[in-house]
Design a protein around this motif. Sequence first.
Motif, PDB file in Angstrom:
ATOM      1  N   LEU A  46       6.834  15.545   9.720  1.00  0.00           N
ATOM      2  CA  LEU A  46       6.700  14.382   8.847  1.00  0.00           C
ATOM      3  C   LEU A  46       7.955  13.509   8.914  1.00  0.00           C
ATOM      4  CD1 LEU A  46       4.711  13.090   6.932  1.00  0.00           C
ATOM      5  CD2 LEU A  46       5.738  14.396   5.060  1.00  0.00           C
TER       6      LEU A  46
ATOM      7  N   LEU B 160       8.055  11.729  12.320  1.00  0.00           N
ATOM      8  CA  LEU B 160       7.121  10.605  12.381  1.00  0.00           C
ATOM      9  C   LEU B 160       7.655   9.397  11.620  1.00  0.00           C
ATOM     10  CD1 LEU B 160       3.518  12.090  12.094  1.00  0.00           C
ATOM     11  CD2 LEU B 160       4.466  10.730  13.958  1.00  0.00           C
ATOM     12  N   GLU B 161       8.287   9.633  10.483  1.00  0.00           N
ATOM     13  CA  GLU B 161       8.882   8.530   9.741  1.00  0.00           C
ATOM     14  C   GLU B 161       9.930   7.809  10.586  1.00  0.00           C
ATOM     15  OE1 GLU B 161      10.444  10.237   6.203  1.00  0.00           O
ATOM     16  OE2 GLU B 161       8.492  10.509   5.256  1.00  0.00           O
TER      17      GLU B 161
ATOM     18  N   SER C 169       8.319   5.896  13.648  1.00  0.00           N
ATOM     19  CA  SER C 169       7.390   4.844  13.236  1.00  0.00           C
ATOM     20  C   SER C 169       8.108   3.580  12.791  1.00  0.00           C
ATOM     21  CB  SER C 169       6.490   5.344  12.096  1.00  0.00           C
ATOM     22  OG  SER C 169       5.675   6.425  12.529  1.00  0.00           O
TER      23      SER C 169
ATOM     24  N   LYS D 265       2.354   6.497   4.206  1.00  0.00           N
ATOM     25  CA  LYS D 265       2.726   7.901   4.020  1.00  0.00           C
ATOM     26  C   LYS D 265       1.529   8.815   4.255  1.00  0.00           C
ATOM     27  CE  LYS D 265       7.068   7.511   2.671  1.00  0.00           C
ATOM     28  NZ  LYS D 265       8.197   8.126   3.413  1.00  0.00           N
TER      29      LYS D 265
ATOM     30  N   GLU E 136      -1.095   8.195   6.136  1.00  0.00           N
ATOM     31  CA  GLU E 136      -1.399   8.213   7.568  1.00  0.00           C
ATOM     32  C   GLU E 136      -0.413   9.090   8.329  1.00  0.00           C
ATOM     33  OE1 GLU E 136      -3.401   3.757   8.104  1.00  0.00           O
ATOM     34  OE2 GLU E 136      -1.225   4.029   8.278  1.00  0.00           O
ATOM     35  N   GLN E 137       0.854   9.041   7.944  1.00  0.00           N
ATOM     36  CA  GLN E 137       1.850   9.882   8.597  1.00  0.00           C
ATOM     37  C   GLN E 137       1.593  11.356   8.333  1.00  0.00           C
ATOM     38  OE1 GLN E 137       5.624   8.404   7.246  1.00  0.00           O
ATOM     39  NE2 GLN E 137       5.647   6.687   8.686  1.00  0.00           N
ATOM     40  N   ARG E 138       1.201  11.681   7.114  1.00  0.00           N
ATOM     41  CA  ARG E 138       0.905  13.081   6.791  1.00  0.00           C
ATOM     42  C   ARG E 138      -0.295  13.578   7.592  1.00  0.00           C
ATOM     43  NH1 ARG E 138       3.532  15.209   2.450  1.00  0.00           N
ATOM     44  NH2 ARG E 138       1.967  16.859   2.298  1.00  0.00           N
TER      45      ARG E 138
ATOM     46  N   ARG F 257      -1.291  12.423  10.565  1.00  0.00           N
ATOM     47  CA  ARG F 257      -0.860  12.567  11.960  1.00  0.00           C
ATOM     48  C   ARG F 257      -0.017  13.822  12.140  1.00  0.00           C
ATOM     49  NH1 ARG F 257       1.055   6.460  13.851  1.00  0.00           N
ATOM     50  NH2 ARG F 257      -0.902   5.380  13.371  1.00  0.00           N
ATOM     51  N   ALA F 258       0.875  14.070  11.193  1.00  0.00           N
ATOM     52  CA  ALA F 258       1.711  15.269  11.276  1.00  0.00           C
ATOM     53  C   ALA F 258       0.860  16.525  11.230  1.00  0.00           C
ATOM     54  CB  ALA F 258       2.744  15.272  10.143  1.00  0.00           C
TER      55      ALA F 258
END
Length: 237
Positions: free
Chosen positions: A125, A128-129, A132, A217, A219-221, A223-224
Amino acid sequence: MMTTDLTDAAALDEQDCPEGHYSPDSPCFGKAAGRPRAADKAARRAALLHTAGQLFLEKGYSKVSLEMIAREAHVAVRTIYVKFGGKVGLLEAIITDGRANYLDGVADMETDPRPIEDVLFDFALRFLELISMPTFTSLHRMVVAEARSTPELAKAFFDAGPLRTREELGRFFARADVQTQLRPDLRPDLLPVFLLNCIMGDHMARLLFPSDQPPTKDEQRQRASEGLDLFLRGVLR
């Protein structure tokens, strides 16, 4: 000679700056009289790195000179040499600081006692932050574009960012308790790269078609979670 200039600049940076007005090329420019506080030094360092980073992204690494950075940041060129060793050192500091803002919040992966899934999800996570961020994408594109003509740029970027991340992941996967959960036929050096690729997903599209708006957030979760699930299905016993 350069050696004398560097020595003088280092001494001036540490000594008290007397009352007076300074030109932008003076290391005392913008300093109040007296020895600067640690917070002031940190703020000036951050401002210099921000200025250099903006110039690199706007004009390209090879087209930015130290004189240009010094002029925009209101510091002396010799001060940049003293603190960072030159333009490559500035880039390394920019990458290191940016990486630290996101990944230093991850618990020590070498000692974190939680299940492997929880440890890697937190890392995924945060990672990715970081990737991104529009500025990270722009920096990555600049490095790729100039890597062949400016190999020191590519090396600085790789050493300060991807290599450090791979080494940290490698130490996690080398833990005895983690190894007992992994397939024994896997090459240890491939595990960090496989994990990062699973997390990043379609990184080529991200570079070719960058978005000004990072994913949310949620969407990132997602994807992770999806990337980590793919990785674990491939590596666990």
